[in-house]
Structures are given as structure tokens and as C-alpha cells.
Design an enzyme around this catalytic site. Sequence first.
Site, PDB file in Angstrom:
ATOM      1  N   CYS A  50      -8.881  24.587  68.786  1.00  0.00           N
ATOM      2  CA  CYS A  50      -7.759  25.433  68.394  1.00  0.00           C
ATOM      3  C   CYS A  50      -8.011  26.911  68.651  1.00  0.00           C
ATOM      4  CB  CYS A  50      -7.415  25.217  66.915  1.00  0.00           C
ATOM      5  SG  CYS A  50      -8.730  25.666  65.784  1.00  0.00           S
ATOM      6  N   ASN A  51      -9.241  27.307  68.951  1.00  0.00           N
ATOM      7  CA  ASN A  51      -9.464  28.725  69.243  1.00  0.00           C
ATOM      8  C   ASN A  51     -10.395  28.985  70.425  1.00  0.00           C
ATOM      9  OD1 ASN A  51     -12.066  28.359  68.095  1.00  0.00           O
ATOM     10  ND2 ASN A  51     -11.232  28.801  66.069  1.00  0.00           N
ATOM     11  N   ARG A  52     -10.600  27.979  71.289  1.00  0.00           N
ATOM     12  CA  ARG A  52     -11.392  28.213  72.488  1.00  0.00           C
ATOM     13  C   ARG A  52     -11.130  27.116  73.518  1.00  0.00           C
ATOM     14  NH1 ARG A  52     -16.216  29.644  71.636  1.00  0.00           N
ATOM     15  NH2 ARG A  52     -16.018  29.829  69.384  1.00  0.00           N
ATOM     16  N   GLN A 120     -16.419  18.628  67.287  1.00  0.00           N
ATOM     17  CA  GLN A 120     -15.627  18.870  68.488  1.00  0.00           C
ATOM     18  C   GLN A 120     -16.505  18.894  69.737  1.00  0.00           C
ATOM     19  OE1 GLN A 120     -14.000  22.515  66.989  1.00  0.00           O
ATOM     20  NE2 GLN A 120     -12.051  21.596  66.410  1.00  0.00           N
ATOM     21  N   GLY A 189       0.392  14.833  62.453  1.00  0.00           N
ATOM     22  CA  GLY A 189      -0.781  14.599  63.295  1.00  0.00           C
ATOM     23  C   GLY A 189      -1.899  13.976  62.489  1.00  0.00           C
ATOM     24  N   GLY A 191      -5.024  13.229  63.712  1.00  0.00           N
ATOM     25  CA  GLY A 191      -6.312  13.380  64.384  1.00  0.00           C
ATOM     26  C   GLY A 191      -7.355  14.007  63.482  1.00  0.00           C
ATOM     27  N   SER A 192      -8.398  14.568  64.092  1.00  0.00           N
ATOM     28  CA  SER A 192      -9.500  15.118  63.303  1.00  0.00           C
ATOM     29  C   SER A 192      -9.051  16.274  62.420  1.00  0.00           C
ATOM     30  CB  SER A 192     -10.632  15.574  64.228  1.00  0.00           C
ATOM     31  OG  SER A 192     -10.167  16.567  65.138  1.00  0.00           O
ATOM     32  N   GLY A 194      -5.999  16.776  61.257  1.00  0.00           N
ATOM     33  CA  GLY A 194      -5.182  16.203  60.193  1.00  0.00           C
ATOM     34  C   GLY A 194      -6.038  15.582  59.109  1.00  0.00           C
TER      35      GLY A 194
END
Length: 440
Positions: A50-52, A120, A189, A191-192, A194
Site C-alpha cells: 500500500c505504500n511502495r 508482504q 476485501g 485479503g491480508s 482485511g
Amino acid sequence: MSVLVVGLSHRTTPVPVLERVAVADADRGKVLDQLLTAPSVSEAVLLSTCNRVEVYAVVETFHGGMNEVVEVLARQAGAEPADLFEHLYVHYSAAAVEHLFSVAGGLDSMVVGEAQILGQLRNSYNAADERGVVGRTLHELVQHALRVGKRVHTETDIDHAGASVVSEALADAADALGGLEGRTALIVGAGSMGGLAAAHLRRAGIGEVVIANRTAANGERLAAALRADGVRATSTGLDTLTDAVAEADVLFACTGSVGTVVGAEHIGDRAPDRPLVVCDLGLPKDVDPAATLLDGVRVVDLETLQRRLSDAPTGQGTLRAAEIVAEEVRAYLAGQRSAGVTPTVTALRKRAAEVVDAELLRLDSRLPELDGAVRDELAKTVRRVVDKLLHTPTVRVKELAAAPGGAGYAEALRELFGLDPQAPSAVSTLHSTQPKGEKR
């Protein structure tokens, strides 16, 4: 061959640009395949959060590898490479190692110390490995980075310096609503991210959670896990979003989809006197930006968090984490330099063994009547003498090669003993782990 990092992150790039470059899980394989078609690239791992968005690649040359990776990222964003250059950062060789270890330790995150990046990074490695685009270099590097991240979180209190972006967003929601206890949350969502939001909401005493997900089985799995922890939870499809939003106090969205999932029309039918906090951590955004204009709606997104957390103070845990990263970088590079001289040492020992074998054959031709037991004892004695003569210089050359600037010792060894310059590379190829996938 050296490691190259090409990336964009919250530190260098506005969120709208990050949104364009972000790679959805469904597109990850396509992007990895494009990277491996590049002439200079032999291995690749793609980290998109979400930030890279970062590419870790093993490349033949710096400039060739950099230009090829940037072209792939630009193609993914539907842009020209020149549009990305002002936002990019590039690290090469030792600097690439230091950057990855800092990322794994949570030192480069929007919220310093968040541990989610480890999962991640592991998922990104697994995706590349399954695609057959990870070889020995990135395997060893990423596995070491994961160990660095674990060590940082075990040996420091960096976790207390910050949680995750999810917890920061939900903390804002709690402040706006006067607490989350007894409230109703809608998670879009499963996923991870969520799952992480669900865990934070459970700890905050949320009253009810609805999971809206495109795949029903995944949504129900997360809802079942919440019910097992004593939280009232149900799952639904995305076709009932309007009804689900109408009952929610908090909407958390992070689906990994390419386009908007929650439109302003899904939110517009709410009662005007009932406030709603929208936590949109999707990259690109999951919630229509028009939602920010609706009455009673407060939106917390990555841009909001980026502005607030960009100057967050660091503590002693962060300083100690930086020391650990520096220690691990030195250890990794020393290990790589030492390993670099191993093929030459192997070639030297092989050459010595060939000389001994040749001399023993000459002895057999000159003294064919020599007793077999005597001949065997002579052979053992000669080999022991050679081993002892080679032991100290070969051990010492590995120690010297491990130090900074020690790369020349292998070449000196080859020159002193007249070794074939191609022999070490042949030994290295023979003993290395080849990438699972052929170069496409």
C-alpha cells in the site's frame, strides 16, 4: 551479476503516482514475466504494497538493468519512463542489500516498526519463486532479509514505535467516533489487510463485522474466524454493498483491485445524521474520491496518513534496529565476498590433486615393482603434505576476501598458482543453484 533495486514509495512519490504503478496480485505474474524477458535481468522479485512498489533484480549491468526495469514499471502504469524518473530511487550492489534489510526491519515503512512488511516480503518472494524467476542470489538475499526483520522485532521495542498503517487508520476512526466498542464495521476485501483490520477491530471491542468480498468463500472464512473469537460476523457479496454501508459506522477497504470498488452511490443513501468513517488503504484507491464530499463522511486514506506520519519521531528502538541492520549488512557482504573466493580455492585444490595424481602415475611407470602397500602409503603421505601446505593459505585467503576490498585476493591466488581464469567460474556454475525457470 549484481543486485539492483528500483522503486517508488511513500517517501519519494505522491499517492496518485503510486496508484498508477501499483501491481495487483492478478497482474504480478505478467509483470515478473516481462522483467525476465529483459536482456540484463536474470532474477526478479516484485514487492507491491500500500505504500511502495519495488523491483529487486539480479542484473548484468547497472544502466541496462535499470532502464529495463523502469520500462516495465512505466508500461504497468501506462506512462512513459520519463514520467517516473523524478520519483524513483535506485540502489545497487551493497546499497541494495542495505535497503532491503531496512525495509524488512520496518525502518522504511510509513509507520516505522510495522511488522506487516515481513509477511508482504515473504509473499512476494513466494510468488516469484513459484513463477520460477528466483535464483540463488535473490533466494539467499531475501531469506537473510526475513531473518533480519525477525531479529529486529525480537531484539528491539520498535513495535512500540508504531503499529501498522491499518492500526493508525482505525485509531483515527476510533477518535472520530468516540471509540469502536459496540460499533458496526464493514470490511471490503478479505485479503491480508482485511484480516489485519478484523484483528484490530476485534481487539477494539467492535460489536459487529460484515465482510464484503468478491469471492464468497474467502469472505466467509474471515467471518468464521471472527465468530470463533466471539465477534458477531457475517459475510456478503459486493452486490449488496449499499445495504451493508447503510448499517456501518466504519468502512475499511483494501482489496488490491485495479479500479474503484465502493462508489459514492453506495454511501449516498445513508441517514444524514449517522456519521461514517471510511478507511481506504487501497492502492489504487478502493473508494470513490467523491465520497469525501458527502455529508457526515470522514475519509482516512494513504495520503492523509502520509502527511501525518512523514515527520514521526524515532525512538531508541529505531536506533537499535538501524544498528542491527548495519551489522547484518556487514555480515552478509562479508559472506558474499568469502563465497566469491571459494571457486578459486576449489580450483586450486583440484589443480593440486591433479599434480599429485600425475606424479603418482610417473612413480608407477618408474617403479612398477613397487609394493602396493608401500605405494598406497606414499600416496597418502604426499596428499597429506599437499593438504597441509594449502590449508593455511586457503583459509587465510577466505578471511582476507571477507574484508572490504578483499575481492582481489582470488585473482592474486589465480595469478600465483597459474590457474585457468575460466576454471573458477566453471566450478561456480557447477556448484551453484540454478534458477528454476529458464530465461524467457
